[in-house]
Scaffold this motif. Structure first.
Motif, mmCIF file in Angstrom:
data_model
loop_
_atom_site.group_PDB
_atom_site.id
_atom_site.type_symbol
_atom_site.label_atom_id
_atom_site.label_comp_id
_atom_site.label_asym_id
_atom_site.label_seq_id
_atom_site.Cartn_x
_atom_site.Cartn_y
_atom_site.Cartn_z
ATOM 1 N N THR A 160 0.832 -1.197 0.000
ATOM 2 C CA THR A 160 0.000 0.000 0.000
ATOM 3 C C THR A 160 0.866 1.246 0.000
ATOM 4 O O THR A 160 1.847 1.335 0.747
ATOM 5 C CB THR A 160 -0.925 0.023 1.231
ATOM 6 N N TYR A 161 0.476 2.206 -0.855
ATOM 7 C CA TYR A 161 1.038 3.553 -0.855
ATOM 8 C C TYR A 161 0.143 4.455 -0.017
ATOM 9 O O TYR A 161 -1.089 4.365 -0.089
ATOM 10 C CB TYR A 161 1.118 4.119 -2.270
ATOM 11 N N GLN A 162 0.755 5.364 0.746
ATOM 12 C CA GLN A 162 -0.005 6.293 1.552
ATOM 13 C C GLN A 162 -0.081 7.679 0.915
ATOM 14 O O GLN A 162 -1.032 8.415 1.149
ATOM 15 C CB GLN A 162 0.609 6.417 2.953
ATOM 16 N N MET A 163 0.894 8.034 0.098
ATOM 17 C CA MET A 163 0.907 9.353 -0.531
ATOM 18 C C MET A 163 1.780 9.284 -1.774
ATOM 19 O O MET A 163 2.526 8.318 -1.986
ATOM 20 C CB MET A 163 1.439 10.423 0.430
ATOM 21 N N GLY A 164 1.670 10.343 -2.586
ATOM 22 C CA GLY A 164 2.506 10.452 -3.776
ATOM 23 C C GLY A 164 1.916 9.846 -5.027
ATOM 24 O O GLY A 164 2.553 9.887 -6.086
ATOM 25 N N VAL A 165 0.704 9.288 -4.957
ATOM 26 C CA VAL A 165 0.084 8.655 -6.124
ATOM 27 C C VAL A 165 -0.673 9.719 -6.927
ATOM 28 O O VAL A 165 -1.426 10.519 -6.363
ATOM 29 C CB VAL A 165 -0.870 7.526 -5.697
ATOM 30 N N LYS A 166 -0.458 9.729 -8.247
ATOM 31 C CA LYS A 166 -1.127 10.682 -9.140
ATOM 32 C C LYS A 166 -1.710 9.925 -10.330
ATOM 33 O O LYS A 166 -1.147 8.928 -10.776
ATOM 34 C CB LYS A 166 -0.138 11.750 -9.620
ATOM 35 N N VAL A 167 -2.832 10.440 -10.840
ATOM 36 C CA VAL A 167 -3.513 9.830 -11.985
ATOM 37 C C VAL A 167 -3.713 10.890 -13.048
ATOM 38 O O VAL A 167 -4.228 11.987 -12.768
ATOM 39 C CB VAL A 167 -4.869 9.226 -11.570
ATOM 40 N N GLN A 168 -3.305 10.563 -14.277
ATOM 41 C CA GLN A 168 -3.518 11.438 -15.422
ATOM 42 C C GLN A 168 -3.993 10.587 -16.591
ATOM 43 O O GLN A 168 -3.213 9.841 -17.177
ATOM 44 C CB GLN A 168 -2.233 12.175 -15.801
ATOM 45 N N GLY A 169 -5.280 10.689 -16.902
ATOM 46 C CA GLY A 169 -5.829 9.914 -18.004
ATOM 47 C C GLY A 169 -5.747 8.430 -17.722
ATOM 48 O O GLY A 169 -6.281 7.926 -16.739
ATOM 49 N N SER A 170 -5.057 7.710 -18.607
ATOM 50 C CA SER A 170 -4.903 6.263 -18.443
ATOM 51 C C SER A 170 -3.531 5.901 -17.894
ATOM 52 O O SER A 170 -3.059 4.778 -18.098
ATOM 53 C CB SER A 170 -5.114 5.554 -19.789
ATOM 54 N N LYS A 171 -2.882 6.841 -17.194
ATOM 55 C CA LYS A 171 -1.586 6.586 -16.574
ATOM 56 C C LYS A 171 -1.669 6.918 -15.096
ATOM 57 O O LYS A 171 -2.373 7.844 -14.688
ATOM 58 C CB LYS A 171 -0.483 7.424 -17.232
ATOM 59 N N ILE A 172 -0.936 6.163 -14.294
ATOM 60 C CA ILE A 172 -0.877 6.376 -12.856
ATOM 61 C C ILE A 172 0.595 6.433 -12.443
ATOM 62 O O ILE A 172 1.416 5.660 -12.940
ATOM 63 C CB ILE A 172 -1.626 5.266 -12.087
ATOM 64 N N TYR A 173 0.906 7.390 -11.566
ATOM 65 C CA TYR A 173 2.273 7.543 -11.079
ATOM 66 C C TYR A 173 2.389 6.915 -9.704
ATOM 67 O O TYR A 173 1.661 7.280 -8.776
ATOM 68 C CB TYR A 173 2.661 9.022 -11.002
ATOM 69 N N LEU A 174 3.310 5.962 -9.564
ATOM 70 C CA LEU A 174 3.590 5.300 -8.302
ATOM 71 C C LEU A 174 5.023 5.623 -7.910
ATOM 72 O O LEU A 174 5.950 5.394 -8.699
ATOM 73 C CB LEU A 174 3.411 3.782 -8.428
ATOM 74 N N PRO A 175 5.254 6.186 -6.708
ATOM 75 C CA PRO A 175 6.617 6.531 -6.293
ATOM 76 C C PRO A 175 7.560 5.343 -6.351
ATOM 77 O O PRO A 175 7.200 4.225 -6.006
ATOM 78 C CB PRO A 175 6.421 7.020 -4.847
ATOM 79 N N LYS A 176 8.770 5.610 -6.822
ATOM 80 C CA LYS A 176 9.857 4.632 -6.997
ATOM 81 C C LYS A 176 9.582 3.643 -8.131
ATOM 82 O O LYS A 176 10.422 2.807 -8.437
ATOM 83 C CB LYS A 176 10.117 3.834 -5.701
ATOM 84 N N LEU A 177 8.400 3.721 -8.757
ATOM 85 C CA LEU A 177 8.083 2.859 -9.900
ATOM 86 C C LEU A 177 7.871 3.654 -11.175
ATOM 87 O O LEU A 177 8.011 3.107 -12.270
ATOM 88 C CB LEU A 177 6.839 2.006 -9.617
#
Length: 354
Positions: A160-177
């Protein structure tokens, strides 16, 4: 208002291998933290403390992180006195001590630094939640959750991520990934913010469950009993799935026990058992068997949502459900003894079909 949206991820080969490595490291951290707490309990409450002759202070037979004389440093978190004359946070919990030790873990084992810090913290909090569920359910009645168990590859498949996750369209940003594609089949409504994200590995692919919150939308308020005029009762059946109080019955499709499903399950299970243990062909056969189980699960969940929608769409003020103690119904009857002779009496176990 809090709700969850689940999406299927489309990671590349590098991201998929990195997440597999994360699961192995997080599982080892979870098991080590659990073993550390068990060792602390044995040292403090079973073996007992002993007194040092020179310092005349209590000491533990061994050293562990969550003990009061542990290797993690001072157990006292904050000794400041508030307005009422009481100590602020006078004692660290086991979870706080183990979370504080995570930077030391990263120094000693450098590859743990590749994992996001919030993921490591949530991994320890996951163990805290398991402990709280165990001790809270012990105070309740018969049913409850058991003591936390050590995890293996089959039952530890998420982080589980607690913070830092962002969504733009059909892409998702996961920290360190980094940025990762996913199947965006439903749009996140405006006004909702991302609170957390859970990455889960299933038989066919990786999935992400995003928790979103909008504080402007109030939670559902229960209607007072005085305003309830019509009630719909639901009773679980044996041949039928649900029996409603208005004489309506909902069929049970039996996705896993139908003739075709049982035959397919038997064939695929037989193919797994005939392969050599530890071979690649056995892994392929087991993966195919797991995908079939997942297909049955998806069908069952989809049908249950359709049934719930059908029940809720009826024009009633309240819905009543039965609360069955299934685990109690499956248990054996208690033994009865005669007070005078001490012989066993009939307790109706032969009539209990389980």
């Amino acid at each position: 208002m809090l709700t969850n949206f689940c999406f299927k991820l489309r990671p590349n080969v590098t991201q998929s291998s990195v997440m597999d490595g994360w699961l192995d490291m997080l599982r080892s951290t979870y098991n080590w933290s659990l073993a550390d707490r068990i060792a602390q309990y044995n040292q403090q409450f079973i073996q007992g403390d002993y007194c040092d002759i020179r310092t005349r202070g209590e000491a533990c037979p061994l050293t562990c992180f969550v003990s009061k004389n542990g290797a993690s440093g001072e157990p006292w978190k904050d000794t400041k006195i508030d307005k009422d004359g009481k100590l602020k946070n006078p004692r660290r919990s086991a979870g706080d001590i183990q979370i504080t030790a995570l930077p030391e873990l990263k120094k000693r084992v450098p590859w743990f630094g590749e994992i996001d810090s919030t993921v490591l913290q949530q991994n320890v909090k996951r163990l805290d939640t398991a402990y709280k569920n165990f001790f809270s359910t012990r105070r309740c009645a018969n049913e409850g959750r058991g003591f936390p168990k050590f995890k293996n590859r089959s039952n530890f498949t998420s982080f589980t991520y607690q913070m830092g996750v962002k969504v733009q369209g059909s892409k998702i940003y996961l920290p360190k990934l980094g940025w990762m594609r996913f199947f965006n089949f439903r749009v996140i409504p405006e006004g909702f913010t991302i609170k957390a994200a859970t990455i889960r590995k299933r038989q066919d692919a990786w999935y992400v469950s995003i928790r979103i919150e909008d504080k402007s939308i109030p939670d559902y308020v229960l209607k007072p009993l005085d305003e309830v005029k019509s009630i719909l009762g639901c009773d679980l059946g044996i041949t039928k799935l649900v029996h409603l109080s208005d004489r309506h019955q909902i069929d049970n499709p039996k996705f896993s026990t139908s003739k075709k499903a049982k035959r397919t399950l038997k064939i695929r299970q037989r193919r797994v058992s005939r392969k050599v243990k530890g071979s690649k062909n056995r892994q392929k056969a087991a993966s195919k068997l797991g995908r079939f189980h997942k297909k049955i699960t998806d069908k069952r969940v989809t049908y249950q949502w359709a049934v719930a929608n059908k029940i809720v769409s009826r024009n009633v003020d309240a819905i009543a459900l039965e609360d069955l103690n299934i685990s109690g119904m499956l248990k054996r009857c208690r033994v009865k003894t005669d007070e005078t002779t001490g012989r066993f009496l009939k307790n109706g176990q032969s009539r209990n079909p389980g």
